[in-house]
Enzyme design. Structure first.
Site, PDB file in Angstrom:
ATOM      1  N   SER A 247      56.634   0.349  85.138  1.00  0.00           N
ATOM      2  CA  SER A 247      56.098   1.822  85.408  1.00  0.00           C
ATOM      3  C   SER A 247      57.398   3.318  85.634  1.00  0.00           C
ATOM      4  O   SER A 247      57.246   3.563  85.939  1.00  0.00           O
ATOM      5  CB  SER A 247      56.045   1.165  86.761  1.00  0.00           C
ATOM      6  N   HIS A 312      58.270   3.137  90.701  1.00  0.00           N
ATOM      7  CA  HIS A 312      57.309   4.240  90.230  1.00  0.00           C
ATOM      8  C   HIS A 312      57.952   5.714  90.871  1.00  0.00           C
ATOM      9  O   HIS A 312      57.526   6.559  90.010  1.00  0.00           O
ATOM     10  CB  HIS A 312      55.767   3.835  90.867  1.00  0.00           C
TER      11      HIS A 312
END
Length: 373
Positions: A247, A312
């Site tokens: 991610s 993220h």
């Protein structure tokens, strides 16, 4: 360009009384006719091609400055001088009789580039050699590793719930943070097929077109910087949690692309861009929401918590800074862009601070790290 011609540059601003950053092609041609004899013939040819290639009837002042200050690579000027296909006033969309591969290149050009002059140059110069190998190679590697552990752990959904999941040499774990490769290798592990599927979909749909336009080196730089920023961000802000998943790199690419689209909204001619941007944000939100939920869900094997979601956010920050600068400078030398060096230095400073944090902060703060798997 001679100094006397540079002194005429204020004339361009007089042609733009509204300070919009554009002047009409007619007035631009008048200026070239008046001062063209003082220009390098090669640069004059490029400027005339720029005027011919603008279907909107106006010239961006920044494009003129970039060309005259050699910020665009020599390959652009050589391609025009060799005359394999002069830039024309008609839109690239109006081209007919194109083969499948040519239509794909045209589609990619409209997906990623905001200026018609860049789209035409890319359409003429792209040869599929080399192919977008970086994104394809790393995607194949991530899927292969996932399938290997899926067979070994005998599960595809929520692999993280297996007691042997974190025993792999790939995930980042705070107890094993001295093993430097884990700050990168964690991208090859995913918590389950639901995690892998969303990441691979975004990685391929965004990463492959970007690599076709900007090349493996630039896209690889954004991706790897996002990956490293993700693991370091976790080690600083979520100090007891492990990290898995791609991610960090995926969010760096997607956020850089979306920011580039927003910043060049009027120039981006991709179809259904508002709907597609909304869908990309929905996919990112779903994946991020899944990661947050998993992080605070009771772990299968306490006291080790579930993987962190902070990677993220590290990827997003890289995409909105370093990534945007890279994507906005198609066919221009990054080393000549001051903003690139500013963000690169900030990123380097962050990495150094995070390294020192990992060396000293855990003992100074007396952080209770879960035992190694």
């Amino acid at each position: 360009m001679t100094k006397s011609v540079w002194q005429k540059l204020p004339d361009l601003l007089e042609y733009d009384p509204e300070n919009s950053g554009f002047i009409s092609t007619e007035r631009f041609r008048d200026l070239l006719a008046t001062h063209g004899s003082e220009l390098d013939p090669h640069k004059l040819e490029v400027l005339l091609a720029l005027a011919d290639g603008n279907a909107d009837g106006k010239i961006c002042y920044q494009d003129f400055v970039n060309l005259m200050s050699n910020k665009r690579s020599n390959s652009f000027r050589r391609a025009i001088l060799q005359g394999s296909r002069q830039l024309k006033g008609c839109s690239l969309r109006d081209e007919v009789g194109l083969g499948l591969s040519q239509r794909l290149v045209r589609h990619v050009a409209y997906e990623t580039l905001p200026r018609e002059v860049d789209r035409k140059w890319y359409f003429d110069s792209y040869t599929y050699c080399p192919p977008p190998w970086f994104i394809l190679a790393i995607t194949i590697a991530e899927v292969a590793v996932f399938m290997y552990y899926g067979i070994q752990l005998d599960r595809l959904v929520l692999q993280v719930s297996s007691p042997s999941f974190l025993k792999s040499p790939l995930p980042y774990h705070p107890q094993l943070r001295t093993q430097a490769w884990r700050y990168f290798s964690y991208v090859f592990m995913h918590t389950g097929i639901e995690h892998l599927s969303l990441n691979m979909a975004m990685q391929l749909l965004v990463g492959v077109p970007l690599e076709m336009v900007h090349g493996a080196l630039r896209i690889g730089l954004i991706y790897v910087c996002g990956v490293l920023a993700g693991s370091l961000a976790v080690s600083v802000t979520d100090m007891t949690a492990p990290v898995v998943g791609s991610s960090g790199g995926v969010y760096a690419l997607v956020s850089a692309h979306l920011a580039n689209v927003v910043m060049n909204w009027s120039g981006m001619k991709c179809q259904f861009k508002l709907f597609r941007m909304a869908m990309a944000l929905v996919c990112m939100s779903v994946e991020f929401g899944r990661a947050v939920w998993l992080r605070f869900y009771p772990p299968a094997f306490p006291p080790c918590p579930n993987p962190s979601f902070v990677a993220h956010l590290g990827g997003v920050l890289v995409g909105l800074t370093l990534g945007v600068v890279v994507l906005q400078n198609y066919e221009q030398r990054l080393q000549e862009q001051s903003l690139f060096w500013i963000f690169f230095c900030v990123y380097t400073l962050f990495v150094l601070c995070a390294v020192f944090w990992n060396i000293f902060a855990y003992s100074l703060l007396d952080v209770r790290i879960p035992p190694a798997p």
